[in-house]
Scaffold this active site. Structure first.
Site, short mmCIF file in Angstrom:
data_model
loop_
_atom_site.label_atom_id
_atom_site.label_comp_id
_atom_site.label_asym_id
_atom_site.label_seq_id
_atom_site.Cartn_x
_atom_site.Cartn_y
_atom_site.Cartn_z
N CYS A 196 0.87 -1.17 0.00
CA CYS A 196 0.00 0.00 0.00
C CYS A 196 0.91 1.23 0.00
CB CYS A 196 -1.00 -0.01 1.15
SG CYS A 196 -0.33 0.16 2.80
N CYS B 290 -2.30 1.46 -4.16
CA CYS B 290 -1.05 2.14 -4.52
C CYS B 290 -0.95 2.38 -6.02
CB CYS B 290 0.17 1.41 -3.99
SG CYS B 290 0.47 -0.20 -4.70
N CYS C 223 3.49 -0.13 -8.15
CA CYS C 223 4.03 -1.48 -8.02
C CYS C 223 4.54 -1.99 -9.37
CB CYS C 223 2.94 -2.41 -7.49
SG CYS C 223 3.57 -4.02 -7.04
#
Length: 143
Positions: free
Chosen positions: A14, A88, A92
């Site tokens: 996150c 997020c 990533c």
């Protein structure tokens, strides 16, 4: 367990690695009984774990007080079988062959325990599903 190569691994990501991902990591560690290698990280880690998240986890008998927010690294993603993101976005890195899930969960930052408990319970339900998908028998929490 010494054969870590045979253990499935999961990474929870996150933004701040202070609430949702830490609760998910704590729950998966406890509920897998060590049968799953667990990591968590954040795209912009906070200075400390959300104290309300800590309290919510302590209610289940899981102590995450010694955990610290960690920065998301390419190595952590590459080393994990399952990568679970929690708000997020595109932070990533994506690698072919990895399993990715996005768990849309409310951010517990700045919320009281009454608001954080349902988030924790939603994470717990999703962790149970993940354990079944990984073929790992869940350990009952002493609550």
């Amino acid at each position: 367990m010494t054969e870590t190569a045979n253990r499935p691994s999961a990474l929870f990501v996150c933004v701040h690695n202070a609430g949702r991902s830490q609760m998910a990591a704590g729950l998966l560690s406890a509920m897998s009984g060590g049968a799953v290698e667990v990591r968590s990280a954040g795209s912009m880690p906070a200075g400390e774990i959300n104290p309300v998240a800590v309290d919510a986890m302590l209610e289940l008998g899981i102590d995450i007080r010694t955990e610290r927010p960690k920065v998301l690294t390419t190595q952590a993603v590459q080393a994990s079988d399952v990568v679970i993101t929690m708000g997020c976005g595109d932070a990533c890195p994506i690698f072919p062959g990895k399993r990715y899930e996005d768990w849309e969960l409310e951010d517990p930052a700045g919320q009281g325990i009454e608001s954080v408990r349902p988030i924790r319970d939603e994470i717990r339900a999703r962790v149970l599903t993940l354990l079944h998908e990984l073929g790992v028998e869940p350990v009952e929490l002493g609550v």
